[in-house]
Design an enzyme around this catalytic site. Structure first.
Site, PDB file in Angstrom:
ATOM      1  N   SER A 258      10.826   5.763  17.514  1.00  0.00           N
ATOM      2  CA  SER A 258      10.232   5.998  16.380  1.00  0.00           C
ATOM      3  C   SER A 258       9.777   7.380  16.510  1.00  0.00           C
ATOM      4  CB  SER A 258       9.016   5.345  17.373  1.00  0.00           C
ATOM      5  OG  SER A 258       8.815   4.085  16.226  1.00  0.00           O
ATOM      6  N   ARG A 259       9.212   7.286  15.297  1.00  0.00           N
ATOM      7  CA  ARG A 259       8.939   9.067  15.245  1.00  0.00           C
ATOM      8  C   ARG A 259       8.078   9.953  16.485  1.00  0.00           C
ATOM      9  NH1 ARG A 259       7.343   7.897   9.349  1.00  0.00           N
ATOM     10  NH2 ARG A 259       5.927   6.785  10.222  1.00  0.00           N
TER      11      ARG A 259
ATOM     12  N   LYS B 105      10.989  -8.831   7.313  1.00  0.00           N
ATOM     13  CA  LYS B 105      11.192  -8.795   6.069  1.00  0.00           C
ATOM     14  C   LYS B 105       9.810  -7.953   5.663  1.00  0.00           C
ATOM     15  CE  LYS B 105       7.499  -9.912   5.652  1.00  0.00           C
ATOM     16  NZ  LYS B 105       6.072  -9.389   5.534  1.00  0.00           N
TER      17      LYS B 105
ATOM     18  N   ILE C  21       4.096  -4.809  14.502  1.00  0.00           N
ATOM     19  CA  ILE C  21       5.237  -5.925  14.884  1.00  0.00           C
ATOM     20  C   ILE C  21       6.008  -5.789  15.701  1.00  0.00           C
ATOM     21  CG2 ILE C  21       6.925  -5.610  13.105  1.00  0.00           C
ATOM     22  CD1 ILE C  21       4.969  -8.684  13.797  1.00  0.00           C
TER      23      ILE C  21
ATOM     24  N   ASP D 169       3.168  -8.325   0.443  1.00  0.00           N
ATOM     25  CA  ASP D 169       3.876  -8.212   1.841  1.00  0.00           C
ATOM     26  C   ASP D 169       4.107  -9.791   2.817  1.00  0.00           C
ATOM     27  OD1 ASP D 169       4.843  -6.269   4.703  1.00  0.00           O
ATOM     28  OD2 ASP D 169       3.230  -7.590   4.832  1.00  0.00           O
TER      29      ASP D 169
HETATM   30  P1  NAP Z   1       3.535  -0.730  11.001  1.00  0.00           P
HETATM   31  O1  NAP Z   1       2.857  -1.660  12.755  1.00  0.00           O
HETATM   32  O2  NAP Z   1       2.608   0.673  10.569  1.00  0.00           O
HETATM   33  O3  NAP Z   1       5.007  -0.045  12.453  1.00  0.00           O
HETATM   34  C1  NAP Z   1       5.796   0.060  11.527  1.00  0.00           C
HETATM   35  C2  NAP Z   1       6.650   1.837  12.617  1.00  0.00           C
HETATM   36  O4  NAP Z   1       7.198   2.160  12.270  1.00  0.00           O
HETATM   37  C3  NAP Z   1       4.903   2.392  12.564  1.00  0.00           C
HETATM   38  O5  NAP Z   1       4.419   2.732  13.496  1.00  0.00           O
HETATM   39  C4  NAP Z   1       5.576   3.617  12.750  1.00  0.00           C
HETATM   40  O6  NAP Z   1       6.413   3.832  13.618  1.00  0.00           O
HETATM   41  C5  NAP Z   1       7.870   3.820  12.106  1.00  0.00           C
HETATM   42  N1  NAP Z   1       7.390   3.528  10.838  1.00  0.00           N
HETATM   43  C6  NAP Z   1       8.907   4.517  10.477  1.00  0.00           C
HETATM   44  N2  NAP Z   1       8.955   4.771   9.017  1.00  0.00           N
HETATM   45  C7  NAP Z   1       7.307   5.006   8.826  1.00  0.00           C
HETATM   46  C8  NAP Z   1       6.854   5.134   7.332  1.00  0.00           C
HETATM   47  N3  NAP Z   1       7.452   5.921   6.366  1.00  0.00           N
HETATM   48  N4  NAP Z   1       5.574   5.048   7.289  1.00  0.00           N
HETATM   49  C9  NAP Z   1       4.895   4.169   8.035  1.00  0.00           C
HETATM   50  N5  NAP Z   1       5.539   4.351   9.763  1.00  0.00           N
HETATM   51  C10 NAP Z   1       6.390   4.380   9.925  1.00  0.00           C
HETATM   52  O7  NAP Z   1       3.703  -1.790  10.498  1.00  0.00           O
HETATM   53  P2  NAP Z   1       4.221  -3.356  11.603  1.00  0.00           P
HETATM   54  O8  NAP Z   1       2.819  -4.107  10.830  1.00  0.00           O
HETATM   55  O9  NAP Z   1       4.747  -2.990  12.913  1.00  0.00           O
HETATM   56  O10 NAP Z   1       5.187  -3.660  10.255  1.00  0.00           O
HETATM   57  C11 NAP Z   1       6.829  -3.298  10.004  1.00  0.00           C
HETATM   58  C12 NAP Z   1       7.615  -3.779   8.994  1.00  0.00           C
HETATM   59  O11 NAP Z   1       7.808  -5.877   9.696  1.00  0.00           O
HETATM   60  C13 NAP Z   1       6.966  -4.739   7.544  1.00  0.00           C
HETATM   61  O12 NAP Z   1       7.966  -4.571   6.586  1.00  0.00           O
HETATM   62  C14 NAP Z   1       5.983  -5.837   7.366  1.00  0.00           C
HETATM   63  O13 NAP Z   1       6.384  -6.703   6.763  1.00  0.00           O
HETATM   64  C15 NAP Z   1       6.931  -6.672   8.662  1.00  0.00           C
HETATM   65  N6  NAP Z   1       5.575  -7.852   9.592  1.00  0.00           N
HETATM   66  C16 NAP Z   1       4.689  -6.929  10.065  1.00  0.00           C
HETATM   67  C17 NAP Z   1       3.385  -8.127  10.854  1.00  0.00           C
HETATM   68  C18 NAP Z   1       2.655  -8.145  10.696  1.00  0.00           C
HETATM   69  O14 NAP Z   1       1.207  -9.108  10.992  1.00  0.00           O
HETATM   70  N7  NAP Z   1       2.044  -7.026  10.590  1.00  0.00           N
HETATM   71  C19 NAP Z   1       3.864  -9.813  10.648  1.00  0.00           C
HETATM   72  C20 NAP Z   1       5.317  -9.985  10.324  1.00  0.00           C
HETATM   73  C21 NAP Z   1       6.518  -8.650  10.026  1.00  0.00           C
HETATM   74  P3  NAP Z   1       6.395   5.778  14.315  1.00  0.00           P
HETATM   75  O15 NAP Z   1       4.775   6.760  13.659  1.00  0.00           O
HETATM   76  O16 NAP Z   1       6.184   6.463  15.767  1.00  0.00           O
HETATM   77  O17 NAP Z   1       7.908   5.942  13.106  1.00  0.00           O
END
Ligand code: NAP
Length: 314
Positions: free
Chosen positions: A41-42, A95, A19, A173
Site C-alpha cells: 500500500s502506498r 468490484k 474494505i 460504485d
Molecule cells: P479506500 O478506503 O479508499 O481504500 C483503498 C485503498 O487503496 C486506499 O486506502 C489506498 O491506500 C489504496 N490506493 C491505491 N491506489 C489508490 C488511488 N489511486 N486512490 C485511492 N486509494 C488508492 O476504498 P475502499 O472502500 O476500501 O474501496 C476499495 C475497493 O473496494 C473499491 O473498488 C470499492 O468498490 C470496493 N468495495 C468497497 C466497499 C466499502 O464498503 N467501502 C465494499 C465493497 C467493495 P494507500 O494510500 O495506502 O495506497
C-alpha cells in the site's frame, strides 16, 4: 503453487483501505486456505507481515507468494493486476473489476496466456438471499422490476474523493452491486434504454441516477441510485412475476415471496464465501470473470442524459 489441498495459498494483499480492513483481512485470517504473507500500500501498513510501497516491490523483494488480492479503487487497478499476473500470481480483484471493460478483457487474456487464475469478485452475489432468489425466478415470467440502492456516501465512503472522480463510478460504485445481483438472478438479458445521471458541479462522477432498463423483450426495470440518502438506507430489489412478487432487501440478505420472508440457510458471509471460491478456482486452475455488470454501467454512461447536481463536499 501445488495442487495440494493441505498447503495454504500464500497471499499478498494490495491497497489497505476500508474494505481491506473491514472484510478482506478478517476473511483471510479465518480461512484455512490462505496465509497472508505480505502487504502493499502506498501509505498504510499492516502489522505482522512485510510491507511494501507497491505491488512491484512486493513481487520482487517480498517473500514467495502464490496469489494477490487487490483492494485498491478501480482506477489503475489493471496495472497492479497485470504486474501480478505477469509474475505468475493468481489474482482476485474487488468490484468493480476495472475502470473500463477493455482493460478487464485484457487482464482476462493475460491471465489465460500466463496460466493463472483471475477472479473478478462480486461480493453482493454472495449475500444470503441471492441464490434462493435466482432459483425462485428461474421458472417465472417477469413483467417488471424496481431496484433502489440509496445510501449515504458520507457514512459508507467517508472522505473517498476517488469515488466521485473520473473512473470512480460515483453512485454506480454501490449501484454496480445491485447490477451484479440483477444479472445473477434475472433469467434474461438486461438492456440499458435511457435515464439521467446527476453529477455534482465540482465532481466528475454521478451522485444519483434514474435509469430505465429492459429485461428481455419488454419487461421494464427501473433503477434508482442515490448517494445522498440519510436516515434509513435502502438496498432493495422488487421483481414482479406471473406468480407474485420476489423482493430482496438489505443488499440481498433477506428474501420475501409475496411479502412472506423466506427462511434462508445460515451463510458464511460474503467475503468468506469469496475467498473459498478463490481457493477453489486456484486449485482447479480456472478463472471467473463476469463483465455484465460493468458493461451495463458503461452503457449507462453511453445512453443517458447528464444533469448537474449541487457541488458536493464530504
Ligand atoms: P479506500 O478506503 O479508499 O481504500 C483503498 C485503498 O487503496 C486506499 O486506502 C489506498 O491506500 C489504496 N490506493 C491505491 N491506489 C489508490 C488511488 N489511486 N486512490 C485511492 N486509494 C488508492 O476504498 P475502499 O472502500 O476500501 O474501496 C476499495 C475497493 O473496494 C473499491 O473498488 C470499492 O468498490 C470496493 N468495495 C468497497 C466497499 C466499502 O464498503 N467501502 C465494499 C465493497 C467493495 P494507500 O494510500 O495506502 O495506497
Amino acid at each position: 503453487m501445488s495442487g495440494d489441498q493441505a498447503v495454504p495459498i500464500r497471499l499478498g494483499i494490495v491497497g489497505i483501505g476500508k474494505i481491506a480492513r473491514d472484510q478482506h483481512l478478517p476473511a483471510i485470517a479465518a480461512s484455512p486456505e490462505f496465509t497472508l504473507v505480505a502487504a502493499a500500500s502506498r501509505h498504510a501498513t499492516l502489522e505482522g507481515v512485510p510491507n511494501f510501497d507497491s505491488v512491484e516491490d512486493m513481487l520482487t523483494a517480498g517473500p514467495p507468494l502464490d496469489a494477490v488480492s487487490i483492494c485498491t479503487p478501480p482506477g489503475g487497478r489493471d496495472r497492479i493486476a497485470l504486474a501480478a499476473i505477469m509474475a505468475g500470481k493468481h489474482v482476485m480483484i474487488e468490484k468493480p473489476p476495472g475502470a473500463t471493460v477493455a482493460e478487464v478483457l485484457a487482464l482476462q487474456h493475460a491471465a489465460k496466456a500466463r496460466g493463472v487464475t483471475l477472479f473478478a469478485s462480486w461480493h453482493s452475489r454472495e449475500a444470503a438471499g441471492v441464490d434462493a432468489a435466482r432459483s425462485c425466478l428461474a421458472n417465472r415470467t417477469i413483467s417488471g422490476a424496481t431496484i433502489e440502492w440509496c445510501e449515504d456516501i458520507r457514512v459508507w465512503h467517508p472522505g473517498q474523493d476517488w469515488i466521485l472522480d473520473s473512473g470512480g463510478f460515483g453512485v454506480f460504485d454501490p449501484g454496480i452491486n445491485a447490477l451484479s445481483i440483477a444479472t445473477a438472478i434475472l433469467p434474461d438479458d438486461l438492456i440499458v434504454e435511457s435515464g439521467t445521471i446527476m453529477v455534482p458541479a465540482n465532481r466528475a462522477s454521478p451522485i444519483s441516477a434514474r435509469i430505465v432498463m429492459r429485461l428481455g423483450r419488454d419487461a421494464p426495470v427501473m433503477l434508482h441510485l442515490d448517494f445522498l440518502k440519510t436516515g434509513e438506507q435502502i438496498w432493495t430489489m422488487e421483481i414482479v412475476t406471473d406468480s407474485g412478487t420476489v423482493r430482496l432487501t438489505e443488499g440481498g440478505k433477506r428474501l420475501f415471496l409475496n411479502d412472506v420472508e423466506q427462511l434462508l440457510r445460515e451463510e458464511a458471509g460474503e467475503y468468506p464465501r469469496l475467498y473459498a471460491q478463490f481457493a477453489t478456482l486456484v486449485r482447479t486452475q480456472r478463472s471467473d470473470v463476469d463483465l455484465r455488470p460493468l458493461q451495463l454501467v458503461a452503457d449507462v454512461f453511453l445512453v443517458t442524459h447528464r444533469g448537474q447536481a449541487p457541488a458536493f463536499a464530504f
